[in-house]
Design a protein around this motif. Structure first.
Motif, PDB file in Angstrom:
ATOM      1  N   MET A   1      42.587  44.722  40.542  1.00  0.00           N
ATOM      2  CA  MET A   1      41.558  44.897  40.543  1.00  0.00           C
ATOM      3  C   MET A   1      40.517  43.376  39.346  1.00  0.00           C
ATOM      4  O   MET A   1      39.829  42.671  39.932  1.00  0.00           O
ATOM      5  CB  MET A   1      40.311  45.959  40.812  1.00  0.00           C
ATOM      6  CG  MET A   1      38.939  45.785  40.840  1.00  0.00           C
ATOM      7  SD  MET A   1      38.736  44.693  42.174  1.00  0.00           S
ATOM      8  CE  MET A   1      38.859  46.383  42.987  1.00  0.00           C
ATOM      9  N   THR A   2      41.241  44.083  37.692  1.00  0.00           N
ATOM     10  CA  THR A   2      40.498  43.439  36.405  1.00  0.00           C
ATOM     11  C   THR A   2      40.833  42.100  36.484  1.00  0.00           C
ATOM     12  O   THR A   2      40.748  41.535  36.498  1.00  0.00           O
ATOM     13  CB  THR A   2      41.172  43.819  36.282  1.00  0.00           C
ATOM     14  OG1 THR A   2      40.861  45.238  35.722  1.00  0.00           O
ATOM     15  CG2 THR A   2      40.547  43.457  34.344  1.00  0.00           C
ATOM     16  N   ASP A   3      42.428  41.285  37.439  1.00  0.00           N
ATOM     17  CA  ASP A   3      43.131  40.179  37.729  1.00  0.00           C
ATOM     18  C   ASP A   3      41.641  39.897  38.840  1.00  0.00           C
ATOM     19  O   ASP A   3      41.692  38.242  38.133  1.00  0.00           O
ATOM     20  CB  ASP A   3      44.230  40.292  37.828  1.00  0.00           C
ATOM     21  CG  ASP A   3      45.208  40.872  36.475  1.00  0.00           C
ATOM     22  OD1 ASP A   3      44.783  40.613  36.045  1.00  0.00           O
ATOM     23  OD2 ASP A   3      46.057  41.097  36.836  1.00  0.00           O
ATOM     24  N   THR A   4      41.858  40.124  39.690  1.00  0.00           N
ATOM     25  CA  THR A   4      41.185  39.764  40.662  1.00  0.00           C
ATOM     26  C   THR A   4      39.439  39.676  40.305  1.00  0.00           C
ATOM     27  O   THR A   4      38.941  38.079  39.984  1.00  0.00           O
ATOM     28  CB  THR A   4      40.877  40.677  42.154  1.00  0.00           C
ATOM     29  OG1 THR A   4      41.752  40.891  42.727  1.00  0.00           O
ATOM     30  CG2 THR A   4      40.031  40.209  43.327  1.00  0.00           C
ATOM     31  N   ILE A   5      38.760  39.998  39.350  1.00  0.00           N
ATOM     32  CA  ILE A   5      37.546  39.638  38.913  1.00  0.00           C
ATOM     33  C   ILE A   5      37.217  39.059  38.207  1.00  0.00           C
ATOM     34  O   ILE A   5      36.514  37.654  37.984  1.00  0.00           O
ATOM     35  CB  ILE A   5      37.102  40.898  37.902  1.00  0.00           C
ATOM     36  CG1 ILE A   5      37.007  42.261  39.266  1.00  0.00           C
ATOM     37  CG2 ILE A   5      35.384  40.836  37.393  1.00  0.00           C
ATOM     38  CD1 ILE A   5      36.196  43.979  38.868  1.00  0.00           C
ATOM     39  N   GLU A   6      38.564  38.248  36.864  1.00  0.00           N
ATOM     40  CA  GLU A   6      38.374  37.940  36.248  1.00  0.00           C
ATOM     41  C   GLU A   6      39.162  36.131  36.754  1.00  0.00           C
ATOM     42  O   GLU A   6      37.923  35.433  36.828  1.00  0.00           O
ATOM     43  CB  GLU A   6      39.803  37.610  35.325  1.00  0.00           C
ATOM     44  CG  GLU A   6      39.815  37.260  33.998  1.00  0.00           C
ATOM     45  CD  GLU A   6      39.029  36.938  33.113  1.00  0.00           C
ATOM     46  OE1 GLU A   6      38.704  35.547  32.649  1.00  0.00           O
ATOM     47  OE2 GLU A   6      38.166  37.480  32.962  1.00  0.00           O
ATOM     48  N   GLU A   7      39.621  36.497  37.502  1.00  0.00           N
ATOM     49  CA  GLU A   7      39.556  34.868  38.902  1.00  0.00           C
ATOM     50  C   GLU A   7      38.382  34.463  39.555  1.00  0.00           C
ATOM     51  O   GLU A   7      38.099  33.520  38.996  1.00  0.00           O
ATOM     52  CB  GLU A   7      40.593  35.532  39.932  1.00  0.00           C
ATOM     53  CG  GLU A   7      42.603  35.043  39.127  1.00  0.00           C
ATOM     54  CD  GLU A   7      42.953  34.917  40.169  1.00  0.00           C
ATOM     55  OE1 GLU A   7      42.527  35.079  42.025  1.00  0.00           O
ATOM     56  OE2 GLU A   7      44.487  34.990  40.355  1.00  0.00           O
ATOM     57  N   ILE A   8      37.796  35.856  39.451  1.00  0.00           N
ATOM     58  CA  ILE A   8      36.110  35.652  40.673  1.00  0.00           C
ATOM     59  C   ILE A   8      35.563  34.867  38.989  1.00  0.00           C
ATOM     60  O   ILE A   8      34.812  33.661  39.337  1.00  0.00           O
ATOM     61  CB  ILE A   8      35.271  36.684  41.037  1.00  0.00           C
ATOM     62  CG1 ILE A   8      36.103  36.737  42.151  1.00  0.00           C
ATOM     63  CG2 ILE A   8      34.020  35.960  41.630  1.00  0.00           C
ATOM     64  CD1 ILE A   8      35.935  37.856  42.896  1.00  0.00           C
ATOM     65  N   ARG A   9      35.324  35.640  38.126  1.00  0.00           N
ATOM     66  CA  ARG A   9      34.336  35.061  36.753  1.00  0.00           C
ATOM     67  C   ARG A   9      34.680  33.192  36.917  1.00  0.00           C
ATOM     68  O   ARG A   9      33.995  32.138  36.667  1.00  0.00           O
ATOM     69  CB  ARG A   9      35.039  36.253  35.708  1.00  0.00           C
ATOM     70  CG  ARG A   9      34.119  35.503  34.509  1.00  0.00           C
ATOM     71  CD  ARG A   9      34.306  36.487  33.493  1.00  0.00           C
ATOM     72  NE  ARG A   9      34.117  36.628  32.407  1.00  0.00           N
ATOM     73  CZ  ARG A   9      33.856  35.556  31.484  1.00  0.00           C
ATOM     74  NH1 ARG A   9      35.193  34.964  31.432  1.00  0.00           N
ATOM     75  NH2 ARG A   9      33.433  35.012  29.675  1.00  0.00           N
ATOM     76  N   LEU A  10      36.434  33.260  36.451  1.00  0.00           N
ATOM     77  CA  LEU A  10      36.713  32.356  35.664  1.00  0.00           C
ATOM     78  C   LEU A  10      36.312  30.933  37.547  1.00  0.00           C
ATOM     79  O   LEU A  10      35.771  29.678  36.630  1.00  0.00           O
ATOM     80  CB  LEU A  10      38.262  31.618  35.545  1.00  0.00           C
ATOM     81  CG  LEU A  10      38.641  32.512  34.869  1.00  0.00           C
ATOM     82  CD1 LEU A  10      40.250  32.261  34.487  1.00  0.00           C
ATOM     83  CD2 LEU A  10      38.336  31.796  33.341  1.00  0.00           C
ATOM     84  N   GLN A  11      36.613  31.486  38.288  1.00  0.00           N
ATOM     85  CA  GLN A  11      36.122  30.142  39.315  1.00  0.00           C
ATOM     86  C   GLN A  11      34.341  30.332  39.526  1.00  0.00           C
ATOM     87  O   GLN A  11      33.724  28.540  39.200  1.00  0.00           O
ATOM     88  CB  GLN A  11      36.532  30.999  40.669  1.00  0.00           C
ATOM     89  CG  GLN A  11      35.974  29.378  42.005  1.00  0.00           C
ATOM     90  CD  GLN A  11      36.376  28.711  42.046  1.00  0.00           C
ATOM     91  OE1 GLN A  11      37.427  28.737  42.116  1.00  0.00           O
ATOM     92  NE2 GLN A  11      36.148  27.499  41.771  1.00  0.00           N
TER      93      GLN A  11
END
Length: 549
Positions: A1-11
């Protein structure tokens, strides 16, 4: 979940970065002095990481500017050196081999510091109305005749503008207020990008662009690999003959599609010309990459990682002209490079590639003055005009549309206010689109005259006059262009020429080639062409197909 949130933030931050460069470009559009920038959008803007790799570009701009700028930033870093870069700096050049291919384009690069740390660069490019010398045209025999040359140097250091450079500029150009004004506009463009980037980093807590850059490049590279992997493997060749200056010019290419990269070789093209139609390799690369990108991955963002998947090579020839070759009209041959590359790709992807079009812009530089050396207004005026695009698989070609450059039409009213001329006629040219299942786009007819008591010289920068656009898959050729006075006197398609007081210059712009056999065209589409005046009654009947590469 943490990785997914970080990817969304970077996008989200990637999208934010694109909005930053769009505002950067809009600053240039709003503040530019030259109509070619303000009205036509002949510019580029982008943001780069500390290594000079392009992270994002503004949608506003031309491929010739964007893709050359992507390479040019590396030259700036090498020339200036990181140890001589300070907050508030701005660097400049119009070196054709380290910038965008000719002297009329000014490229500015500004380092972006967050505190004392270099976090990236902003770069922008624009075409200015005059750089001295012979003026914008093909008549020069070397780059030394074509205008003032500005090596990579500082336009401003720590916020202080180089006043000596400004004085030199004013002494060497015909329109000093416009040119100097555009220099300040370019500098302001980068400054706005820098301020918005720092605002973004402060708001999001970013210390650097490293993580965002890795995210952008990794996603882009993976997407590009998937697209290239889906293409057929092999090598395909194409050539074309174009007008040249005083003799036809042959262009040739070989496109090789590999597992992860596409390589384009321009060997076989004609030698360097003695006239100013040569193309520095940096500009050839820009438009070859653009053609590939249009076919392979038009929806994938254009950045360092996507451009890295294409390699372009050429021996010394007209598409790889070394210094000091004359290169003022590098765009005329350079704008034909996409049609050249697309012709090879059409053999790899039959039925999927549009037909040839007018390609090269029909730019015209007008030097207007009072007749008989009388008192009155003088001006340097630049117009951008477009012929027809080639027909597409499933769609007619677009009329009077700038492909591949993508510049916008310059409003007649904006052009007329810059000097003592009148545009008496500007309309679509009937019968100019190539016949086919899908019709080629139409060119234009334009008539220009000086105001009473005035005359003008003009620099012709036209192609597709003796060699029209070829159709694809049985489609017919587009109509070639023509240049004449209103009394029928034929003018040359390239070079400086004179229009006497009382005469009008008539430009008939070329049309695009057709796609598919004419006999397959929908009767309803033919009837609509006739109703709109795109064709006459005779021309609305199917024509004999013409097979072309």
């Amino acid at each position: 979940m943490t990785d997914t949130i970080e990817e969304i933030r970077l996008q989200v931050m990637w999208n934010r970065l694109i909005s930053v460069v769009e505002e950067q470009a809009m600053t240039l559009l709003r503040t530019a002095f030259s109509t070619s920038v303000r009205e036509a959008g002949d510019l580029s803007a982008g943001v780069f990481d500390p290594e000079g790799r392009m992270l994002a570009q503004a949608v506003t701009g031309t491929p010739g500017h964007v893709n050359t700028m992507a390479e040019a930033v590396g030259h700036f870093i090498e020339e200036i050196g990181p140890g001589d870069m300070f907050p508030g700096d701005t660097y400049v050049t119009n070196d054709p081999w380290k910038g965008t291919g000719h002297l009329h384009d000014i490229t500015m690069v500004s380092p972006s510091f967050r505190g004392d740390r270099l976090v990236g660069f902003f770069a922008c490019t624009a075409h200015v109305v005059d750089v001295g010398g012979r003026g914008f045209g093909a008549d020069g025999k070397s780059v030394y005749e074509e205008g003032i040359q500005i090596p990579i140097m500082k336009f401003a250091q720590a916020g202080a503008v180089n006043r000596d450079l400004i004085r030199i500029l004013r002494q060497n150009v015909r329109e000093p207020n416009q040119v100097v004004g555009d220099f300040y506009s370019l500098s302001a463009c980068n400054e706005v990008g820098h301020r918005r980037l720092i605002d973004m980093m402060d708001e999001t807590g970013l210390e650097s662009l490293d993580a965002l850059g890795d995210f952008i490049f990794s996603r882009t590279r993976a997407a590009m690999r998937d697209r290239i992997a889906a293409l057929p493997r092999g090598a395909w060749e194409n050539d074309m003959v174009t007008d040249g200056y005083d003799a036809p010019v042959r262009l040739a290419t070989r496109v090789e599609i590999g597992a992860e990269r596409i390589h384009v070789d321009m060997a076989g093209s004609d030698p360097v010309s003695r006239w100013g139609i040569n193309v520095p390799i940096i500009y050839t690369k820009a438009y070859a990459c653009y053609a590939l990108k249009c076919v392979v991955a038009p929806d994938i963002p254009n950045n360092w990682a996507s451009l890295e998947m294409f390699t372009i090579a050429a021996p010394v020839n007209i598409l790889n002209a070394p210094r000091p070759a004359p290169v003022s009209l590098r765009h005329v041959i350079g704008h034909l490079v996409p049609d050249l590359v697309l012709g090879a790709l059409a053999k790899a992807l039959p039925g999927q590639i549009l037909a040839e079009g007018a390609a090269a812009l029909w730019n015209i530089h007008i030097s207007a003055r009072p007749a008989n050396n009388a008192e009155g207004r003088r001006a340097e005026i630049l117009m951008f005009n477009s012929g027809g695009m080639g027909a597409r698989p499933g769609l007619d070609g677009l009329s009077a549309t700038a492909f591949p450059s993508g510049v916008m039409t310059m409003a007649v009213e904006a052009t007329e206010q810059t000097g003592p001329i009148v545009v008496w006629r500007k309309e679509l040219r009937p019968e100019s689109g190539g016949d086919g299942q899908y019709r080629g786009g139409l060119g234009q007819i334009i008539e220009i005259a000086a105001l009473p008591g005035h005359e003008f010289d003009f620099s012709a920068m036209f192609d597709r006059v003796n060699h029209g656009a070829r159709g694809r898959d049985g489609g017919g050729p587009g109509a070639p262009g023509a240049v004449m006075l209103d009394d029928g006197t034929r003018m040359r398609p390239k070079g400086w020429q004179h229009v006497p007081a009382g005469r009008r210059l008539v430009l008939q712009l070329p049309g695009g080639g057709g796609f598919g056999p004419p006999a397959a065209r929908d009767p309803a589409a033919r009837a609509e062409d006739l109703r709109r005046g795109y064709v006459s009654g005779a021309a609305s009947l199917p024509r004999k197909p013409q097979e072309t590469p």
